[in-house]
Design a protein around this motif. Structure first.
Motif, PDB file in Angstrom:
ATOM      1  N   GLY A 184      29.796  41.087  46.677  1.00 20.84           N
ATOM      2  CA  GLY A 184      28.589  40.800  47.446  1.00 20.84           C
ATOM      3  C   GLY A 184      28.581  41.371  48.841  1.00 20.84           C
ATOM      4  O   GLY A 184      27.635  41.163  49.592  1.00 20.84           O
ATOM      5  N   GLY A 185      29.634  42.077  49.228  1.00 19.42           N
ATOM      6  CA  GLY A 185      29.629  42.724  50.530  1.00 19.42           C
ATOM      7  C   GLY A 185      30.284  41.920  51.635  1.00 19.42           C
ATOM      8  O   GLY A 185      30.928  40.890  51.405  1.00 19.42           O
ATOM      9  N   PHE A 186      30.099  42.375  52.869  1.00 14.39           N
ATOM     10  CA  PHE A 186      30.844  41.854  54.009  1.00 14.39           C
ATOM     11  C   PHE A 186      30.635  40.363  54.245  1.00 14.39           C
ATOM     12  O   PHE A 186      31.537  39.658  54.670  1.00 14.39           O
ATOM     13  CB  PHE A 186      30.465  42.647  55.271  1.00 14.39           C
ATOM     14  N   SER A 187      29.432  39.860  53.966  1.00 15.99           N
ATOM     15  CA  SER A 187      29.125  38.468  54.303  1.00 15.99           C
ATOM     16  C   SER A 187      29.823  37.464  53.393  1.00 15.99           C
ATOM     17  O   SER A 187      29.906  36.282  53.729  1.00 15.99           O
ATOM     18  CB  SER A 187      27.608  38.239  54.242  1.00 15.99           C
ATOM     19  N   GLU A 200      40.465  34.890  55.390  1.00 15.28           N
ATOM     20  CA  GLU A 200      41.502  34.636  54.392  1.00 15.28           C
ATOM     21  C   GLU A 200      41.445  35.659  53.262  1.00 15.28           C
ATOM     22  O   GLU A 200      42.486  36.125  52.780  1.00 15.28           O
ATOM     23  CB  GLU A 200      41.353  33.219  53.829  1.00 15.28           C
ATOM     24  N   HIS A 201      40.250  36.026  52.839  1.00 13.49           N
ATOM     25  CA  HIS A 201      40.124  37.063  51.809  1.00 13.49           C
ATOM     26  C   HIS A 201      40.727  38.386  52.280  1.00 13.49           C
ATOM     27  O   HIS A 201      41.441  39.064  51.536  1.00 13.49           O
ATOM     28  CB  HIS A 201      38.649  37.281  51.450  1.00 13.49           C
ATOM     29  N   TRP A 202      40.450  38.755  53.525  1.00  9.20           N
ATOM     30  CA  TRP A 202      40.977  40.007  54.056  1.00  9.20           C
ATOM     31  C   TRP A 202      42.493  39.955  54.176  1.00  9.20           C
ATOM     32  O   TRP A 202      43.185  40.919  53.842  1.00  9.20           O
ATOM     33  CB  TRP A 202      40.336  40.320  55.408  1.00  9.20           C
ATOM     34  N   TYR A 203      43.022  38.829  54.659  1.00  5.78           N
ATOM     35  CA  TYR A 203      44.481  38.689  54.757  1.00  5.78           C
ATOM     36  C   TYR A 203      45.134  38.798  53.381  1.00  5.78           C
ATOM     37  O   TYR A 203      46.151  39.463  53.207  1.00  5.78           O
ATOM     38  CB  TYR A 203      44.850  37.341  55.389  1.00  5.78           C
ATOM     39  N   GLN A 204      44.534  38.138  52.389  1.00  4.27           N
ATOM     40  CA  GLN A 204      45.090  38.186  51.038  1.00  4.27           C
ATOM     41  C   GLN A 204      45.046  39.599  50.474  1.00  4.27           C
ATOM     42  O   GLN A 204      45.994  40.052  49.817  1.00  4.27           O
ATOM     43  CB  GLN A 204      44.315  37.242  50.118  1.00  4.27           C
ATOM     44  N   ALA A 205      43.952  40.301  50.706  1.00  2.48           N
ATOM     45  CA  ALA A 205      43.834  41.673  50.203  1.00  2.48           C
ATOM     46  C   ALA A 205      44.936  42.556  50.768  1.00  2.48           C
ATOM     47  O   ALA A 205      45.543  43.367  50.044  1.00  2.48           O
ATOM     48  CB  ALA A 205      42.464  42.244  50.550  1.00  2.48           C
ATOM     49  N   PRO A 249      35.098  53.399  47.569  1.00  2.00           N
ATOM     50  CA  PRO A 249      34.835  51.967  47.686  1.00  2.00           C
ATOM     51  C   PRO A 249      33.445  51.609  47.192  1.00  2.00           C
ATOM     52  O   PRO A 249      32.492  52.359  47.396  1.00  2.00           O
ATOM     53  CB  PRO A 249      34.964  51.704  49.188  1.00  2.00           C
ATOM     54  N   ILE A 250      33.362  50.478  46.507  1.00  2.00           N
ATOM     55  CA  ILE A 250      32.075  49.959  46.035  1.00  2.00           C
ATOM     56  C   ILE A 250      31.800  48.679  46.829  1.00  2.00           C
ATOM     57  O   ILE A 250      32.447  47.660  46.600  1.00  2.00           O
ATOM     58  CB  ILE A 250      32.120  49.674  44.519  1.00  2.00           C
ATOM     59  N   TRP A 251      30.877  48.747  47.746  1.00  2.00           N
ATOM     60  CA  TRP A 251      30.714  47.649  48.701  1.00  2.00           C
ATOM     61  C   TRP A 251      30.432  46.322  48.014  1.00  2.00           C
ATOM     62  O   TRP A 251      30.886  45.264  48.475  1.00  2.00           O
ATOM     63  CB  TRP A 251      29.618  47.969  49.715  1.00  2.00           C
ATOM     64  N   GLU A 252      29.716  46.362  46.892  1.00  2.00           N
ATOM     65  CA  GLU A 252      29.311  45.108  46.273  1.00  2.00           C
ATOM     66  C   GLU A 252      30.406  44.439  45.461  1.00  2.00           C
ATOM     67  O   GLU A 252      30.258  43.279  45.053  1.00  2.00           O
ATOM     68  CB  GLU A 252      28.074  45.313  45.397  1.00  2.00           C
ATOM     69  N   SER A 253      31.542  45.107  45.221  1.00  2.00           N
ATOM     70  CA  SER A 253      32.572  44.491  44.380  1.00  2.00           C
ATOM     71  C   SER A 253      34.011  44.767  44.786  1.00  2.00           C
ATOM     72  O   SER A 253      34.910  44.045  44.355  1.00  2.00           O
ATOM     73  CB  SER A 253      32.387  44.930  42.921  1.00  2.00           C
ATOM     74  N   THR A 254      34.273  45.804  45.619  1.00  2.00           N
ATOM     75  CA  THR A 254      35.678  46.115  45.919  1.00  2.00           C
ATOM     76  C   THR A 254      35.940  46.351  47.405  1.00  2.00           C
ATOM     77  O   THR A 254      36.891  47.043  47.766  1.00  2.00           O
ATOM     78  CB  THR A 254      36.148  47.368  45.135  1.00  2.00           C
ATOM     79  N   MET A 255      35.143  45.781  48.287  1.00  2.86           N
ATOM     80  CA  MET A 255      35.246  46.120  49.704  1.00  2.86           C
ATOM     81  C   MET A 255      36.646  45.870  50.267  1.00  2.86           C
ATOM     82  O   MET A 255      37.278  46.775  50.831  1.00  2.86           O
ATOM     83  CB  MET A 255      34.202  45.365  50.521  1.00  2.86           C
TER      84      MET A 255
END
Length: 265
Positions: free
Chosen positions: A97-100, A105-110, A148-154
């Motif tokens: 769904g993009g940046f929002s 926590e998601h970014w740290y985990q990635a 990169p696919i913004w809607e699913s793999t950002m």
């Protein structure tokens, strides 16, 4: 492909560690390296489906610092290190769904799963390779690192892009010390994780699995070979890259994507 007979034992006497090696691409790599004569150690969060696999299994979550240190210590104690390190751990388990939709926590985990676990494992196991002036490290990345696919793999794509840059830098640093570092970037691959990913996207979009699969093919610009890769096909590439036949290859990023990218790279 896994039933081929009379494989060359060109990895006889080598010690190999495959992370994330109980499923999908990691499992195929572990099986292929074993077939080539290597002693294979596998680590993953989940145990192998078959308990009598011909390799040693160490259960661990390598995104956890203590687990990673435990795995490395056990390998160093028993084998003195490894000759081949396949950093295959990675996952795209973050909301689409993009940046929002992505919080800190998601970014740290990635970054932990797709970049830092490889960085830390290299840091622990690389010194023994440097002492011997010999070794190969393979980082399993993804074509998502360049597409990169913004809607699913950002978040996933950003972490894999960082892995690509780190891998190239490391190859440049340690090349003159006898250690080769290579990146492999699979495209769409027929694995349980890919099936789960497509199922989730299909449910969110209210369409069938088949329709979502075609949408993904279209979204990445099409795949000229017209299908997803089998994990064993990536394993064949990895086997070549760690074999004596690839002794002059380092610092490269090999894409195995069925001709997916419509541009010269």
């Amino acid at each position: 492909m896994s039933n081929r007979q009379n494989w060359s034992k060109d990895l006889e006497g080598k010690i190999a560690l495959v992370t994330g090696g109980t499923k999908g691409i990691g499992k195929a790599i572990a099986d292929r390296l074993h077939a080539a004569g290597a002693t294979v150690i596998v680590t993953a969060r989940n145990e192998p489906e078959q308990v009598n696999k011909p390799y040693q299994f160490i259960g661990a979550d390598l995104a956890n610092h203590e687990d990673l240190e435990r795995v490395a210590a056990a390998i160093i104690k028993q084998y003195g290190g490894v000759d081949i390190l396949i950093n295959n751990m990675g996952a795209n388990i973050f909301p689409g769904g993009g940046f929002s939709t992505l919080n800190d926590e998601h970014w740290y985990q990635a970054l932990e799963i797709n970049l830092l676990s490889s960085v830390r494992l290299d840091r622990v196991l690389l010194p023994a390779m440097l002492e011997r002036n010999s070794g190969v490290i393979i980082h399993i990345s993804s074509t998502s690192g360049q597409f990169p696919i913004w809607e699913s793999t950002m978040a996933y794509s950003a972490a894999k892009t960082a892995l690509n840059s780190y891998s190239k830098s490391l190859a440049t640093e340690v090349g003159q010390k006898g250690v080769r570092v290579v990146t492999v970037s699979p495209g769409l691959t027929k694995t349980e994780a890919m099936s789960a990913f497509l199922n989730d996207l299909a449910k969110q979009a209210g369409i069938t699995f088949e329709e979502m699969t075609q949408k993904l093919f279209d979204r990445v610009g099409g795949v000229p070979l017209g299908r997803m890769a089998e994990p064993e096909e990536t394993a064949e590439l990895v086997h070549f890259l760690v074999s004596p036949g690839a002794s002059y290859i380092t610092g490269a990023n090999y894409f195995i994507d069925g001709g997916n990218f419509p541009t010269v790279r």
